[in-house]
Scaffold this motif. Structure first.
Motif, mmCIF file in Angstrom:
data_model
loop_
_atom_site.group_PDB
_atom_site.id
_atom_site.type_symbol
_atom_site.label_atom_id
_atom_site.label_comp_id
_atom_site.label_asym_id
_atom_site.label_seq_id
_atom_site.Cartn_x
_atom_site.Cartn_y
_atom_site.Cartn_z
ATOM 1 N N TYR A 8 0.667 -1.194 -0.127
ATOM 2 C CA TYR A 8 -0.071 0.031 0.017
ATOM 3 C C TYR A 8 0.886 1.243 0.008
ATOM 4 O O TYR A 8 2.040 1.358 0.323
ATOM 5 C CB TYR A 8 -0.779 -0.009 1.137
ATOM 6 N N ARG A 9 0.232 2.236 -0.531
ATOM 7 C CA ARG A 9 0.797 3.566 -0.473
ATOM 8 C C ARG A 9 -0.088 4.616 0.117
ATOM 9 O O ARG A 9 -1.321 4.483 -0.270
ATOM 10 C CB ARG A 9 1.508 3.995 -1.546
ATOM 11 N N ARG A 10 0.349 5.724 0.525
ATOM 12 C CA ARG A 10 -0.473 7.140 0.974
ATOM 13 C C ARG A 10 -0.814 7.374 -0.316
ATOM 14 O O ARG A 10 -0.064 7.585 -0.925
ATOM 15 C CB ARG A 10 0.338 7.784 1.883
ATOM 16 N N HIS B 222 -5.549 6.286 0.785
ATOM 17 C CA HIS B 222 -4.358 5.067 0.662
ATOM 18 C C HIS B 222 -4.869 4.181 -0.517
ATOM 19 O O HIS B 222 -6.296 3.934 -0.834
ATOM 20 C CB HIS B 222 -4.483 4.205 1.938
ATOM 21 N N VAL B 223 -4.016 3.549 -1.143
ATOM 22 C CA VAL B 223 -4.450 2.458 -2.400
ATOM 23 C C VAL B 223 -3.071 1.616 -2.363
ATOM 24 O O VAL B 223 -2.382 1.676 -1.795
ATOM 25 C CB VAL B 223 -4.479 3.417 -3.570
ATOM 26 N N LEU B 224 -3.782 0.482 -2.946
ATOM 27 C CA LEU B 224 -2.650 -0.566 -3.405
ATOM 28 C C LEU B 224 -1.942 0.235 -4.403
ATOM 29 O O LEU B 224 -2.018 0.775 -5.263
ATOM 30 C CB LEU B 224 -3.240 -1.856 -4.070
ATOM 31 N N ARG B 225 -0.258 -0.320 -4.392
ATOM 32 C CA ARG B 225 0.636 0.165 -5.504
ATOM 33 C C ARG B 225 0.182 -0.287 -6.711
ATOM 34 O O ARG B 225 -0.153 -1.455 -7.025
ATOM 35 C CB ARG B 225 2.060 -0.196 -4.885
ATOM 36 N N THR C 57 -1.118 -6.194 -8.760
ATOM 37 C CA THR C 57 -1.877 -5.179 -9.255
ATOM 38 C C THR C 57 -1.788 -4.645 -10.601
ATOM 39 O O THR C 57 -0.847 -4.692 -11.241
ATOM 40 C CB THR C 57 -1.778 -4.023 -7.973
ATOM 41 N N SER D 177 -12.273 -4.460 1.873
ATOM 42 C CA SER D 177 -11.099 -5.543 2.203
ATOM 43 C C SER D 177 -11.925 -6.696 1.454
ATOM 44 O O SER D 177 -11.382 -7.728 0.869
ATOM 45 C CB SER D 177 -10.553 -5.789 3.511
ATOM 46 N N GLU E 61 -11.307 -6.609 -1.908
ATOM 47 C CA GLU E 61 -9.992 -6.802 -2.331
ATOM 48 C C GLU E 61 -9.503 -8.350 -2.191
ATOM 49 O O GLU E 61 -8.789 -8.828 -2.807
ATOM 50 C CB GLU E 61 -9.205 -5.909 -1.622
ATOM 51 N N THR F 157 -10.545 -1.591 -2.157
ATOM 52 C CA THR F 157 -9.596 -1.362 -1.517
ATOM 53 C C THR F 157 -9.736 -1.677 -0.037
ATOM 54 O O THR F 157 -10.841 -0.969 0.603
ATOM 55 C CB THR F 157 -9.293 -0.065 -1.789
ATOM 56 N N SER F 158 -8.910 -2.288 0.666
ATOM 57 C CA SER F 158 -9.110 -2.469 2.270
ATOM 58 C C SER F 158 -9.093 -1.152 3.200
ATOM 59 O O SER F 158 -8.440 -0.139 2.612
ATOM 60 C CB SER F 158 -7.846 -3.272 2.885
#
Length: 365
Positions: free
Chosen positions: A45-47, A53-56, A74, A101, A104, A130-131
């Protein structure tokens, strides 16, 4: 340089302490990084300034879930997928599964998630899960995709039990606040949790207990939340599902979250209508709600009223789970609230009668 050497010569004890501390930090980060990667997998994940926040994007890496591990892929949009790939914009028959989630699918390889099961049955589907997202972020994310030209025939919007408290949690989040102090703090915190053994195992919990209530209180001052909601945000993991059957808790903060959630779903309804996208709501229980399925929950009552009022089809998986012929616990991962592979199959079995070719006319279940 000479001044530094002089200082070290003049203060040998202080220099030794500083050297020891620096060595300790380096060792902690090295050991922590290896340990976290071995036990948790790579940081996926990234901010994000627009969506919290999202998955990269275009990520491929090993993920740990208990004793199990799997490779997470992803796509270029930052959603879990069967492989790293570029998602085409044009796809008039595409089905979207929008949620947190549960969509996801943490703990499962892609092919065992709801989207993966649908894809395995020949359905053109895109996971939009997205969790820890909730309707406020669902709307922001899907609006961004649609306005960029990504086509969908139909989108199933999965409303999770935790969405109601998450709406309170995200009330003060505004897209674009990438440089605010809270975002910076969250980035540092996430990095340390994934790289420092001392911080993650010893320091994080006491720091959270001391600072989080103050942080949430300061965020509260600039938000439109109910002032009484803040203490309950801190109790997120212990009370997030309690509002289902507890009217007192619902009246304290649940009503605020529900109002926000339904407002954001209304915005999705209007957006989908504008672009000719069919919308269906899906509500579902957690495994620790199973003993209460004979009693209709507030989640069911309020979303059924909403769906009827807004003429939106709704699938009630509380009712479907109560009628499940086997042991409903097998629909969930061991020791976890999320769906197992069997749970994904169960969910898809109740979605497929609603997915159909553009132009077909089918009534909801």
């Amino acid at each position: 340089m000479e001044d530094c050497l002089y200082w070290f010569e003049k203060h040998p004890k202080k220099a030794l302490v500083l050297f020891a501390l620096a060595l300790f930090v380096v060792i902690d980060l090295m050991v922590g990084s290896v340990y976290k990667r071995a036990t948790k997998g790579e940081l996926a994940y990234r901010r994000d300034s627009k969506f919290h926040h999202v998955l990269r994007e275009n990520f491929q890496g090993e993920q740990k879930w208990g004793e199990d591990s799997f490779t997470l892929y992803t796509n270029d949009l930052g959603f879990k997928d069967s492989k790293v790939r570029k998602v085409p914009k044009k796809s008039a028959e595409r089905i979207g599964l929008l949620g947190d989630s549960f969509i996801e699918g943490p703990g499962l390889p892609y092919d065992q998630t709801a989207a993966g099961v649908m894809e395995g049955r020949g359905i053109n589907v895109l996971s939009l899960g997205t969790s820890s997202h909730s309707p406020k972020l669902y709307y922001a994310r899907v609006k961004d995709l649609i306005e960029k030209g990504y086509e969908f025939h139909e989108i199933f919007v999965f409303i999770d039990v935790s969405d109601i408290l998450d709406e309170v949690r995200y009330a003060s989040f505004e897209p674009g606040d990438d440089d605010d102090w809270y975002t910076s703090l969250a980035r540092v915190n996430a990095w340390l949790l994934h790289h420092s053994l001392i911080y993650s195992e010893l320091l994080y919990e006491p720091i959270k207990a001391k600072l989080f209530p103050k942080i949430l209180s300061e965020q509260q001052e600039d938000s439109t939340q109910n002032e009484e909601a803040t203490p309950f945000v801190y109790e997120y993991y212990s009370q997030r599902g309690a509002w289902l059957y507890d009217k007192e808790i619902y009246d304290t903060w649940g009503a605020t979250g529900m109002q926000s959630a339904q407002h954001n779903v209304e915005q999705m309804r209007d957006l989908f209508s504008e672009y000719g996208i069919k919308m269906t709501l899906v509500i579902y229980p957690w495994n620790d709600n199973l003993h209460l399925l004979e009693e209709e929950s507030l989640q069911q009552i309020l979303w059924k009223e909403f769906a009827q009022k807004n003429n939106v089809p709704l699938i009630d998986l509380f009712e479907k789970t109560a009628l499940y012929e086997g042991d409903p616990q097998e629909l969930f991962l061991d020791g976890d609230i999320h769906w197992s592979h069997a749970g994904s199959d169960f969910v898809v079995n109740h979605l497929l009668p609603l997915t159909h070719e553009p132009g077909a006319d089918q009534e909801p279940l």
